[in-house]
Design an enzyme around this catalytic site. Structure first.
Site, PDB file in Angstrom:
ATOM      1  N   CYS A 174       0.851  -1.202   0.000  1.00 21.33           N
ATOM      2  CA  CYS A 174       0.000   0.000   0.000  1.00 21.33           C
ATOM      3  C   CYS A 174       0.885   1.249   0.000  1.00 21.33           C
ATOM      4  O   CYS A 174       0.636   2.206  -0.730  1.00 21.33           O
ATOM      5  CB  CYS A 174      -0.951  -0.003   1.188  1.00 21.33           C
ATOM      6  SG  CYS A 174      -0.133  -0.069   2.793  1.00 21.33           S
ATOM      7  N   SER A 185      -6.617  -0.428  10.346  1.00 23.24           N
ATOM      8  CA  SER A 185      -6.603  -0.883   8.946  1.00 23.24           C
ATOM      9  C   SER A 185      -5.513  -1.923   8.705  1.00 23.24           C
ATOM     10  O   SER A 185      -5.481  -2.548   7.656  1.00 23.24           O
ATOM     11  CB  SER A 185      -6.390   0.307   8.009  1.00 23.24           C
ATOM     12  OG  SER A 185      -5.066   0.788   8.130  1.00 23.24           O
ATOM     13  N   ALA A 186      -4.610  -2.097   9.675  1.00 23.09           N
ATOM     14  CA  ALA A 186      -3.506  -3.051   9.505  1.00 23.09           C
ATOM     15  C   ALA A 186      -3.878  -4.360  10.193  1.00 23.09           C
ATOM     16  O   ALA A 186      -3.820  -4.470  11.414  1.00 23.09           O
ATOM     17  CB  ALA A 186      -2.224  -2.478  10.099  1.00 23.09           C
ATOM     18  N   GLY A 187      -4.284  -5.327   9.401  1.00 19.21           N
ATOM     19  CA  GLY A 187      -4.702  -6.621   9.947  1.00 19.21           C
ATOM     20  C   GLY A 187      -3.500  -7.485  10.293  1.00 19.21           C
ATOM     21  O   GLY A 187      -2.348  -7.073  10.127  1.00 19.21           O
ATOM     22  N   PRO A 188      -3.758  -8.720  10.755  1.00 13.35           N
ATOM     23  CA  PRO A 188      -2.653  -9.596  11.173  1.00 13.35           C
ATOM     24  C   PRO A 188      -1.669  -9.904  10.051  1.00 13.35           C
ATOM     25  O   PRO A 188      -0.467 -10.014  10.283  1.00 13.35           O
ATOM     26  CB  PRO A 188      -3.363 -10.866  11.663  1.00 13.35           C
ATOM     27  CG  PRO A 188      -4.772 -10.778  11.177  1.00 13.35           C
ATOM     28  CD  PRO A 188      -5.073  -9.326  10.993  1.00 13.35           C
ATOM     29  N   GLY A 189      -2.164 -10.032   8.813  1.00 13.48           N
ATOM     30  CA  GLY A 189      -1.267 -10.326   7.684  1.00 13.48           C
ATOM     31  C   GLY A 189      -0.276  -9.192   7.463  1.00 13.48           C
ATOM     32  O   GLY A 189       0.927  -9.413   7.299  1.00 13.48           O
ATOM     33  N   THR A 190      -0.775  -7.959   7.483  1.00 12.71           N
ATOM     34  CA  THR A 190       0.093  -6.787   7.304  1.00 12.71           C
ATOM     35  C   THR A 190       1.156  -6.756   8.395  1.00 12.71           C
ATOM     36  O   THR A 190       2.337  -6.516   8.140  1.00 12.71           O
ATOM     37  CB  THR A 190      -0.758  -5.498   7.360  1.00 12.71           C
ATOM     38  OG1 THR A 190      -1.732  -5.559   6.318  1.00 12.71           O
ATOM     39  CG2 THR A 190       0.085  -4.245   7.189  1.00 12.71           C
ATOM     40  N   LYS A 194       2.394  -9.196  10.165  1.00 11.62           N
ATOM     41  CA  LYS A 194       3.400 -10.267  10.040  1.00 11.62           C
ATOM     42  C   LYS A 194       4.404  -9.962   8.934  1.00 11.62           C
ATOM     43  O   LYS A 194       5.459 -10.573   8.861  1.00 11.62           O
ATOM     44  CB  LYS A 194       2.706 -11.596   9.691  1.00 11.62           C
ATOM     45  CG  LYS A 194       2.083 -12.305  10.868  1.00 11.62           C
ATOM     46  CD  LYS A 194       1.800 -13.764  10.473  1.00 11.62           C
ATOM     47  CE  LYS A 194       0.808 -14.408  11.417  1.00 11.62           C
ATOM     48  NZ  LYS A 194      -0.557 -14.465  10.853  1.00 11.62           N
TER      49      LYS A 194
END
Length: 304
Positions: free
Chosen positions: A131, A162-167, A169
């Site tokens: 992003c 807006s920053a989920g667990p995937g982001t 990691k």
């Protein structure tokens, strides 16, 4: 009714869900599958409610359905760690991968800078950088197309929500991949990227700072004109992309301060970081889909 190319989304998190809303509006793409790994996932439930087929056993559970449902494009919004395997399995079935993770095993695509270069290359995996990359690399490129840039540094600030667990990691991958694309796509000789996840409440809109060091004294008028022209290009698919300040000139340093407001498809409008990523991914896939519908692009299976 024009023909649409059928698509699958892998990863029903923030990015995958926001992308789903955008694909639903696409004149060229039809999302038909959402793939996850947790049967209780909110994102999978939401996709099912929107009429998609869902699979909670990962890409392996989806593979038997690829050919029967004629899925030709897949978007990977999972994590850099698993993308290579996902891509290998789907490429072998002739599915084009649009990679929204920082895995970067395929060539980078930042639509206003180099989307047209990807036409006719017959690539089966393109990477959407990050992003922060999508928000800032157009500004680095706007400077480097005027004169050589010795160093480009970008700082992307996104809201914690807006920053989920995937982001989270993938922070190291984010910085490496974005810095690499600042060089390869942005045109800087050396690139650096920093991400800041801000926990402020209410959540802040995405903000991006771009610093470029030009090799010679900056041509202020030409750079300013180039930046404004590039902003208009980005706004064609992300209307909330906005110049807050700049370009500011200080010796050979050119600084640009941007903010990105989202459309509010899935998360509220502060999550411009989702929008700039998903809109760029959708725009890229649409270009390939148009070629496929016209018959000028035929996908071939790739066996690793």
């Amino acid at each position: 009714m024009t023909q649409k190319i059928k698509c699958a989304l892998i990863g029903p998190g923030n990015i995958g869900t926001d992308l789903l809303y955008k694909l639903k509006r696409s004149p060229f793409l039809e999302p038909v599958w959402m793939i996850g790994i947790d049967p209780e996932s909110e994102g999978l439930k939401r996709a099912a409610e929107m009429g998609l087929k869902t699979c909670a056993t990962g890409v392996d559970g989806f593979l038997p359905h690829v050919l029967e449902d004629n899925v030709q494009i897949a978007f990977d919004a999972t994590s850099a760690y698993v993308h290579a395997e996902n891509s290998r399995k789907l490429n072998a079935l002739g599915v084009l991968m649009i990679d929204l993770t920082p895995a970067a095993i395929g060539p980078f695509c930042v639509p206003p800078v180099n989307l047209k270069e990807h036409v006719g290359r017959r690539e089966m995996n393109v990477n959407m950088v990050t992003c922060g990359g999508q928000a800032t690399i157009p500004m680095v490129a706007a400077v480097s197309r005027v004169q050589p840039v010795a160093y480009g540094e970008i700082v992307a600030t996104v809201s914690s929500k807006s920053a989920g667990p995937g982001t989270r990691k993938n922070i190291d991958e984010f910085t490496r991949t974005t810095a690499g694309a600042v060089e390869k796509v942005g045109g800087a000789k050396k690139g650096k990227a920093i991400i800041i996840i801000n926990p402020a409440e209410p959540p802040l809109v995405m903000r991006d700072t771009v610093h470029c060091l030009t090799e010679t004294a900056p041509d202020q008028a030409a750079i300013t004109e180039s930046i404004h022209a590039m902003i208009k290009e980005v706004q064609k698919y992300v209307p909330g992309y906005r110049l807050v300040n700049g370009p500011v000139f200080d010796g050979n340093r050119v600084s640009v301060y941007m903010e990105v407001t989202g459309l509010g498809d899935f998360l509220p409008t502060y999550a411009g970081n989702l929008d700039i990523m998903t809109a760029a991914g959708a725009r890229t896939a649409e270009m390939f889909a148009e070629e496929m519908i016209k018959g000028t692009l035929k996908l071939e299976p790739v066996h690793a």
